[in-house]
Design an enzyme around this catalytic site. Sequence first.
Site, PDB file in Angstrom:
ATOM      1  N   GLU A  17      -2.035 -48.366 -14.887  1.00 57.92           N
ATOM      2  CA  GLU A  17      -2.872 -47.249 -15.340  1.00 57.92           C
ATOM      3  C   GLU A  17      -2.135 -45.928 -15.139  1.00 57.92           C
ATOM      4  O   GLU A  17      -1.546 -45.689 -14.082  1.00 57.92           O
ATOM      5  CB  GLU A  17      -4.201 -47.196 -14.591  1.00 57.92           C
ATOM      6  CG  GLU A  17      -5.066 -46.012 -15.036  1.00 57.92           C
ATOM      7  CD  GLU A  17      -6.506 -46.111 -14.600  1.00 57.92           C
ATOM      8  OE1 GLU A  17      -7.150 -47.121 -14.964  1.00 57.92           O
ATOM      9  OE2 GLU A  17      -6.978 -45.215 -13.884  1.00 57.92           O
ATOM     10  N   HIS A  77      -8.779 -44.974 -22.569  1.00 57.42           N
ATOM     11  CA  HIS A  77     -10.089 -44.733 -21.967  1.00 57.42           C
ATOM     12  C   HIS A  77     -10.917 -43.837 -22.885  1.00 57.42           C
ATOM     13  O   HIS A  77     -10.387 -42.923 -23.518  1.00 57.42           O
ATOM     14  CB  HIS A  77      -9.930 -44.021 -20.622  1.00 57.42           C
ATOM     15  CG  HIS A  77      -9.409 -44.894 -19.529  1.00 57.42           C
ATOM     16  ND1 HIS A  77      -9.728 -44.688 -18.202  1.00 57.42           N
ATOM     17  CD2 HIS A  77      -8.585 -45.966 -19.553  1.00 57.42           C
ATOM     18  CE1 HIS A  77      -9.124 -45.597 -17.456  1.00 57.42           C
ATOM     19  NE2 HIS A  77      -8.422 -46.386 -18.254  1.00 57.42           N
ATOM     20  N   ALA A 127     -22.071 -46.028 -20.331  1.00 55.29           N
ATOM     21  CA  ALA A 127     -20.933 -46.728 -20.940  1.00 55.29           C
ATOM     22  C   ALA A 127     -21.417 -47.788 -21.922  1.00 55.29           C
ATOM     23  O   ALA A 127     -20.769 -48.054 -22.942  1.00 55.29           O
ATOM     24  CB  ALA A 127     -20.070 -47.364 -19.859  1.00 55.29           C
ATOM     25  N   HIS A 152     -21.020 -49.052  -7.594  1.00 57.84           N
ATOM     26  CA  HIS A 152     -20.828 -47.658  -7.987  1.00 57.84           C
ATOM     27  C   HIS A 152     -21.643 -46.766  -7.052  1.00 57.84           C
ATOM     28  O   HIS A 152     -22.772 -47.113  -6.670  1.00 57.84           O
ATOM     29  CB  HIS A 152     -21.302 -47.480  -9.434  1.00 57.84           C
ATOM     30  CG  HIS A 152     -20.928 -46.166 -10.027  1.00 57.84           C
ATOM     31  ND1 HIS A 152     -21.601 -45.004  -9.726  1.00 57.84           N
ATOM     32  CD2 HIS A 152     -19.957 -45.821 -10.911  1.00 57.84           C
ATOM     33  CE1 HIS A 152     -21.054 -43.997 -10.392  1.00 57.84           C
ATOM     34  NE2 HIS A 152     -20.059 -44.465 -11.107  1.00 57.84           N
ATOM     35  N   GLN A 179     -12.700 -51.090 -10.385  1.00 58.66           N
ATOM     36  CA  GLN A 179     -12.335 -49.965  -9.527  1.00 58.66           C
ATOM     37  C   GLN A 179     -11.489 -50.526  -8.381  1.00 58.66           C
ATOM     38  O   GLN A 179     -11.544 -51.722  -8.069  1.00 58.66           O
ATOM     39  CB  GLN A 179     -13.603 -49.304  -8.994  1.00 58.66           C
ATOM     40  CG  GLN A 179     -13.396 -48.123  -8.071  1.00 58.66           C
ATOM     41  CD  GLN A 179     -12.642 -46.993  -8.740  1.00 58.66           C
ATOM     42  OE1 GLN A 179     -11.409 -47.011  -8.711  1.00 58.66           O
ATOM     43  NE2 GLN A 179     -13.338 -46.044  -9.331  1.00 58.66           N
TER      44      GLN A 179
END
Length: 290
Positions: A17, A77, A127, A152, A179
């Site tokens: 990333e 993204h 999302a 989250h 994540q």
Amino acid sequence: MHVCDLIEKHSPFISLEFFPPKERDAWPGFFEVVEKLKVLGPLFASVTYGAGGGTQDNTLEIATRMRRDHGIEPIVHLTSVGASADRLDAFLASLTEAGIENVLALRGDPPRGQEDFDFSTQEFRYATDVIEFICRRYPNICVGGAAYPEPHPESPSIQSDLDMVNLKVAKGARFLVTQLFFDNRLYFDYVTRLRAMGADVPVVPGVLPIMSLRSAKFILGLCGAAIPGKFLSALEKANEEGGDEAVYALGIDYAIRQAQQLIDGGAPGVHLYTLNRAEACLEIGKNLKI
């Protein structure tokens, strides 16, 4: 090429990333890092997309150059923050024109400096709304979603977080990228729970190499992940005795062992958060048995 197909054919793998530098005079150095990391043979590389327009204008060009000049398949993204149907349409049409077929759909963070930002006022609140829009309007694009082995920070419960990620898959997400986390048990338990709910898509674990105690605490503060107590104590001791150099060595060793255990345990690959730096990811990648 569709990343969802690549994952199926080429596991296990390394992916990366990057975040686009805001200033163009930083681009040559950025692409030097991309070229250095190409030696790892990354299956794909994701390119972040700044909330509220921070780096959105750069994302398409950087992804295009990454694919054209460096031979790395990009995932772009795409966030719901500040998005409208017209704006998403224009961006997705530009991706298609550039031959980019992969998107990671995210809600995104509030624009910087707007702590009372209200997501409910957005045309695309979640999302899942972005995923549904892309799959309906651009079926040629392979869409992925974000997943959170540690819930989250805004989720009221672990189950509600799992429900939301499961909904992403139901809406059309064909792979998930997690994540960062530091306890592999969280990842394997998370995947087991998703499978039981019917979300049978690849879940690629995100791994962050810790390079200094200061930067680690800053990043963890942003994403809400936790460092296991023993590892944190070891990092603090290393920092006291040898500073950043000792922390870096310990962090890289931990990341190598974490990534190898994930792959050995059945993860489809590992997604390394590069922080736009080459050395740590090179050291991790070259020590993995895949």
